[in-house]
Every structure is written in C-alpha cells, then in structure tokens.
Design an enzyme around this catalytic site. Structure first.
Site, PDB file in Angstrom:
ATOM      1  N   SER A   1      23.912  69.445  -0.812  1.00  0.00           N
ATOM      2  CA  SER A   1      22.959  70.084  -1.733  1.00  0.00           C
ATOM      3  C   SER A   1      23.282  71.569  -1.890  1.00  0.00           C
ATOM      4  O   SER A   1      23.524  72.282  -0.912  1.00  0.00           O
ATOM      5  CB  SER A   1      21.531  69.933  -1.199  1.00  0.00           C
TER       6      SER A   1
ATOM      7  N   SER B   1      21.019  73.459  -3.498  1.00  0.00           N
ATOM      8  CA  SER B   1      19.710  74.070  -3.788  1.00  0.00           C
ATOM      9  C   SER B   1      19.486  75.381  -3.022  1.00  0.00           C
ATOM     10  O   SER B   1      18.933  76.328  -3.593  1.00  0.00           O
ATOM     11  CB  SER B   1      18.582  73.081  -3.485  1.00  0.00           C
TER      12      SER B   1
ATOM     13  N   LYS C   1      11.963  60.614  -3.546  1.00  0.00           N
ATOM     14  CA  LYS C   1      11.113  61.037  -4.669  1.00  0.00           C
ATOM     15  C   LYS C   1       9.969  60.069  -4.993  1.00  0.00           C
ATOM     16  O   LYS C   1       8.935  60.493  -5.495  1.00  0.00           O
ATOM     17  CB  LYS C   1      11.967  61.227  -5.930  1.00  0.00           C
TER      18      LYS C   1
ATOM     19  N   ASN D   1       9.520  65.693  -7.192  1.00  0.00           N
ATOM     20  CA  ASN D   1      10.656  66.362  -6.547  1.00  0.00           C
ATOM     21  C   ASN D   1      10.264  67.704  -5.942  1.00  0.00           C
ATOM     22  O   ASN D   1      11.091  68.399  -5.369  1.00  0.00           O
ATOM     23  CB  ASN D   1      11.811  66.565  -7.539  1.00  0.00           C
TER      24      ASN D   1
ATOM     25  N   GLY E   1      19.812  54.488 -19.573  1.00  0.00           N
ATOM     26  CA  GLY E   1      19.393  54.324 -18.183  1.00  0.00           C
ATOM     27  C   GLY E   1      17.918  53.983 -18.113  1.00  0.00           C
ATOM     28  O   GLY E   1      17.163  54.188 -19.083  1.00  0.00           O
TER      29      GLY E   1
ATOM     30  N   GLY F   1      16.386  54.197 -14.611  1.00  0.00           N
ATOM     31  CA  GLY F   1      16.028  54.537 -13.236  1.00  0.00           C
ATOM     32  C   GLY F   1      15.078  55.727 -13.208  1.00  0.00           C
ATOM     33  O   GLY F   1      14.419  56.046 -14.208  1.00  0.00           O
TER      34      GLY F   1
ATOM     35  N   ALA G   1      15.579  59.032 -13.024  1.00  0.00           N
ATOM     36  CA  ALA G   1      15.887  60.175 -13.899  1.00  0.00           C
ATOM     37  C   ALA G   1      15.573  59.827 -15.347  1.00  0.00           C
ATOM     38  O   ALA G   1      15.070  60.668 -16.109  1.00  0.00           O
ATOM     39  CB  ALA G   1      17.349  60.571 -13.734  1.00  0.00           C
TER      40      ALA G   1
ATOM     41  N   GLY H   1      24.879  68.281 -16.867  1.00  0.00           N
ATOM     42  CA  GLY H   1      23.566  68.361 -16.235  1.00  0.00           C
ATOM     43  C   GLY H   1      23.292  69.593 -15.382  1.00  0.00           C
ATOM     44  O   GLY H   1      22.224  69.682 -14.755  1.00  0.00           O
TER      45      GLY H   1
HETATM   46  P1  NDP Z   1      18.858  55.361 -10.342  1.00  0.00           P
HETATM   47  O1  NDP Z   1      19.675  54.707  -9.284  1.00  0.00           O
HETATM   48  O2  NDP Z   1      17.371  55.341 -10.269  1.00  0.00           O
HETATM   49  O3  NDP Z   1      19.262  54.706 -11.771  1.00  0.00           O
HETATM   50  C1  NDP Z   1      20.609  54.485 -12.081  1.00  0.00           C
HETATM   51  C2  NDP Z   1      20.739  54.067 -13.555  1.00  0.00           C
HETATM   52  O4  NDP Z   1      22.141  53.989 -13.831  1.00  0.00           O
HETATM   53  C3  NDP Z   1      20.136  52.712 -13.891  1.00  0.00           C
HETATM   54  O5  NDP Z   1      19.652  52.732 -15.200  1.00  0.00           O
HETATM   55  C4  NDP Z   1      21.354  51.785 -13.773  1.00  0.00           C
HETATM   56  O6  NDP Z   1      21.282  50.641 -14.575  1.00  0.00           O
HETATM   57  C5  NDP Z   1      22.438  52.693 -14.337  1.00  0.00           C
HETATM   58  N1  NDP Z   1      23.757  52.287 -13.881  1.00  0.00           N
HETATM   59  C6  NDP Z   1      24.242  52.358 -12.612  1.00  0.00           C
HETATM   60  N2  NDP Z   1      25.498  51.852 -12.572  1.00  0.00           N
HETATM   61  C7  NDP Z   1      25.794  51.452 -13.833  1.00  0.00           C
HETATM   62  C8  NDP Z   1      26.932  50.835 -14.436  1.00  0.00           C
HETATM   63  N3  NDP Z   1      28.020  50.536 -13.707  1.00  0.00           N
HETATM   64  N4  NDP Z   1      26.896  50.576 -15.755  1.00  0.00           N
HETATM   65  C9  NDP Z   1      25.805  50.877 -16.505  1.00  0.00           C
HETATM   66  N5  NDP Z   1      24.683  51.453 -15.987  1.00  0.00           N
HETATM   67  C10 NDP Z   1      24.687  51.729 -14.673  1.00  0.00           C
HETATM   68  O7  NDP Z   1      19.415  56.852 -10.419  1.00  0.00           O
HETATM   69  P2  NDP Z   1      18.640  58.158 -10.939  1.00  0.00           P
HETATM   70  O8  NDP Z   1      17.836  57.769 -12.111  1.00  0.00           O
HETATM   71  O9  NDP Z   1      17.974  58.823  -9.805  1.00  0.00           O
HETATM   72  O10 NDP Z   1      19.869  59.114 -11.372  1.00  0.00           O
HETATM   73  C11 NDP Z   1      20.624  58.842 -12.534  1.00  0.00           C
HETATM   74  C12 NDP Z   1      21.606  59.981 -12.784  1.00  0.00           C
HETATM   75  O11 NDP Z   1      20.928  61.197 -13.088  1.00  0.00           O
HETATM   76  C13 NDP Z   1      22.497  60.295 -11.564  1.00  0.00           C
HETATM   77  O12 NDP Z   1      23.798  60.549 -12.040  1.00  0.00           O
HETATM   78  C14 NDP Z   1      21.896  61.563 -11.010  1.00  0.00           C
HETATM   79  O13 NDP Z   1      22.855  62.336 -10.322  1.00  0.00           O
HETATM   80  C15 NDP Z   1      21.455  62.247 -12.307  1.00  0.00           C
HETATM   81  N6  NDP Z   1      20.412  63.260 -12.088  1.00  0.00           N
HETATM   82  C16 NDP Z   1      20.693  64.544 -12.439  1.00  0.00           C
HETATM   83  C17 NDP Z   1      19.745  65.523 -12.273  1.00  0.00           C
HETATM   84  C18 NDP Z   1      20.076  66.932 -12.661  1.00  0.00           C
HETATM   85  O14 NDP Z   1      19.329  67.837 -12.271  1.00  0.00           O
HETATM   86  N7  NDP Z   1      21.126  67.171 -13.417  1.00  0.00           N
HETATM   87  C19 NDP Z   1      18.403  65.238 -11.714  1.00  0.00           C
HETATM   88  C20 NDP Z   1      18.208  63.823 -11.399  1.00  0.00           C
HETATM   89  C21 NDP Z   1      19.183  62.892 -11.580  1.00  0.00           C
HETATM   90  P3  NDP Z   1      20.624  49.277 -14.014  1.00  0.00           P
HETATM   91  O15 NDP Z   1      19.137  49.427 -14.208  1.00  0.00           O
HETATM   92  O16 NDP Z   1      21.227  48.239 -14.886  1.00  0.00           O
HETATM   93  O17 NDP Z   1      21.018  49.154 -12.567  1.00  0.00           O
END
Ligand code: NDP
Length: 302
Positions: A31, A33, A88, A109, A149, A151, A153, A267
């Site tokens: 990190s 931060s 989180k 967060n 996505g 997830g 984020a 990002g």
């Molecule tokens: P999650 O694990 O909660 O979600 C991951 C997402 O990525 C899901 O939608 C998943 O799809 C998709 N995914 C993963 N692998 C693949 C693949 N091979 N092909 C297609 N889709 C895929 O992660 P977060 O939401 O916490 O984080 C997502 C991104 O955001 C990360 O890269 C993180 O570093 C970035 N981030 C950046 C921040 C910043 O400040 N810049 C802050 C927070 C996050 P599925 O549902 O199908 O599994």
C-alpha cells in the site's frame, strides 16, 4: 515510518501527542496510502503546524482479526482508518453507524472514530468522480456511462453515477447474473435514471447524442498480460475510457484507447481522490490532491 508495515500484536509505544491514522488490509505491504497521506498532511502543516503531529501507518490485519483490531485501535487512540482488501464489506456489522451513500454502495473504505464507535464512509465513488472531472473536464452528470464489472468497485462506481444523476447508465459483466443482482440491489434505492444490464458488449447509447464514458471496474488489467475486458473496436462512438487499474499505468484497454485516439486515464486519480476525501473527513479541511498525486507517482515508480 511511511514504508514500514505494522502488525496488530506488535504495535510499538506510540508518541503520546500524535493523532493516529492507518490503513488496514491483508496483504498491506504494497500500500502507498501512507506516502499519499503523509504528503498531504505535510501541506496542511504548512498553515497549521498541529498537523505535524498527525501520523498515518499501515497495519496488516488478517480478515479473522478485524473484529478485534477495531476496538484495539480505538483504545490506542486511532482517529481514522482506511480499509482495503479484504475488509470493505465484512466490516459493516462491526460499525456503530454508516454514512447513507456508503450503505447504498454496500461497502466502506474509511472509518472515523466518533464518541460511541466507528462510523463508516465510502470515498471510492467521490474519488472516481473527481478523477473523471479532472481527466475529462466533464462532470459525471454529463455522460452516458458504461461500467464494466459487477464487484465492489463497480458497485461504488454505479452508485456514484446514480447519485450524480448521469444521463444513461449500463453495466456489462462477465457473469451476467452478478450484473443483474447489482442492478436489482441499486434499483431498490429509487433512483430516477435508467439502469440497464448488457447481455453482450455493444454501445447501448449510440443514438443518445451525449458524451460517453466507459469505466473499467473489473480486475482485468492488474497483470501485465491480462487481456482487455472488451474490444473497443466493437463500440461505436468516441468514448472517454477510464480504467480503475493504475499499476500497470497503461493496461491493454488503455493501450487500445490510445491507438484509437480516444481520451483515456488510469485509476491513479481515483486512488488519490478517495484518499483526499478520507483525509477531508478526518481533518475537516479541504485537501488539495497535488501533493498526493506527486507522492503517488513517485511511490509507484519506485
Ligand atoms: P472484485 O473482485 O469485487 O470484482 C472483480 C470484477 O472483475 C468482477 O466484475 C469480475 O467479474 C471481473 N473479472 C475478474 N476477472 C475477470 C476476467 N478474467 N474476465 C472478465 N471479468 C473479470 O474486485 P473490485 O471490484 O474490488 O476491484 C475491481 C478493480 O478495481 C481492481 O482492479 C481494483 O484494483 C480496482 N480498484 C481501483 C481503485 C482505485 O482507487 N483506482 C479502488 C478500488 C478498486 P465476475 O463477476 O464475472 O467474476
């Protein structure tokens, strides 16, 4: 101290007069931060020397220890905490109150110590919003937005777009069910905008005439050899492409955006924006992102 990792059961005696901040995560070693917050606190201290006594550390907390970490850090006098992977969502039942927007986002967060417990906030959405404004010179409210996505984020991004009343909004995710579930959960909050889920990748806004923004909130791109989550050549129009990934600084998605001469940004601005908003919550001061951005670029380059 900025680069040192602390462990919950080995926190040394801390200076008596300081104001304590920290980020908790597992792993936490990488990190940056502390460097971001350290640089912004130094700027605040130029006008208000009391901020010299504010210190921000990183503490490794495995998931099974979070419920003991929070009261322990409160007892040690910590004033504010950031949370990163994997805390989180799991932290929610451990809080005494949760900011309304964070509730909609389903994750926090940032924690602030209030007299009766920890209050949770989510600054990722506002960080994203500030980053997009800075990079594109347009507010979220001006765009039709496609979020990739479903997830954590993505949920913060979609909720922020709804709070800011973007034009039209769509979600596209590898797992369709997860995208539908996200859409369903957010629709419970009575937003006015049209929120749709794409079953296959396309431009659902091709006839709207509004500027378009694509936000990558998938984790694809974190590894150098990750493919792009989409093929931009299959998207009609000239979108602004925002990738939440900042390391590596140019993902395959952004590389394709650059080749197609679309405006884009990574990002890093979001990382800085969410950190600045957290510090504003803890200090009650406006925090300029300039020093944080410089510290972030230096730290990532190391
Ligand atoms: P999650 O694990 O909660 O979600 C991951 C997402 O990525 C899901 O939608 C998943 O799809 C998709 N995914 C993963 N692998 C693949 C693949 N091979 N092909 C297609 N889709 C895929 O992660 P977060 O939401 O916490 O984080 C997502 C991104 O955001 C990360 O890269 C993180 O570093 C970035 N981030 C950046 C921040 C910043 O400040 N810049 C802050 C927070 C996050 P599925 O549902 O199908 O599994």
């Amino acid at each position: 101290m900025l680069k040192e990792t602390f462990f919950l059961d080995q926190i040394p005696d801390l200076p008596p007069k300081e104001v304590r901040l920290a980020v908790l995560g597992y792993p936490i070693k990488h990190s940056i931060s502390p460097q971001l917050h350290g640089s912004a606190l130094a700027v605040l201290a130029e006008n208000e020397p009391a901020f010299h006594n504010w210190n921000y550390r990183k503490i490794e907390v495995p998931p099974e220890d979070l419920h003991t970490a929070l009261p322990k850090l409160a007892k040690l006098g910590f004033h504010g905490l950031n949370l990163t992977i994997p805390h989180k969502v799991e932290v929610l039942p451990m809080l005494s109150s949760i900011d309304q927007q964070a509730k909609v986002m389903g994750a926090v967060n940032t924690l602030s110590w209030e007299s009766n417990g920890w209050k949770g906030y989510n600054t990722d959405g506002i960080g994203l919003s500030r980053a997009i404004k800075q990079a594109s010179d347009r507010a979220i409210s001006e765009f039709d937005i496609l979020v990739l996505g479903a997830g954590g984020a993505a949920r913060a991004a979609v909720a922020q777009c709804l709070f800011e009343k973007c034009q039209n909004l769509a979600i596209f995710n590898r797992s369709l069910d997860r995208a539908k579930e996200l859409c369903r959960a957010l629709k419970e909050n009575d937003f006015d905008q049209n929120l749709i889920v794409l079953e296959s990748f396309s431009n659902p806004f091709s006839h709207s005439g509004n500027p378009t923004l694509i936000i990558n909130a998938t984790s694809l791109g974190l590894r150098q050899d990750d493919p792009s989550p989409i093929d931009l050549s299959q998207f009609s129009g000239t979108p602004f492409v925002y990738d939440m990934v900042y390391n590596p600084p140019v993902t395959n998605l952004l590389r394709q955006a650059a080749e197609m001469e679309y405006p884009w940004a990574n990002g890093l601005g979001m990382l800085v924006g969410q950190a600045a908003r957290s510090l504003e919550i803890w200090t009650g001061r406006e925090v300029s992102t300039d020093a944080m951005s410089r510290a972030a670029e230096e730290s990532i380059g190391e």
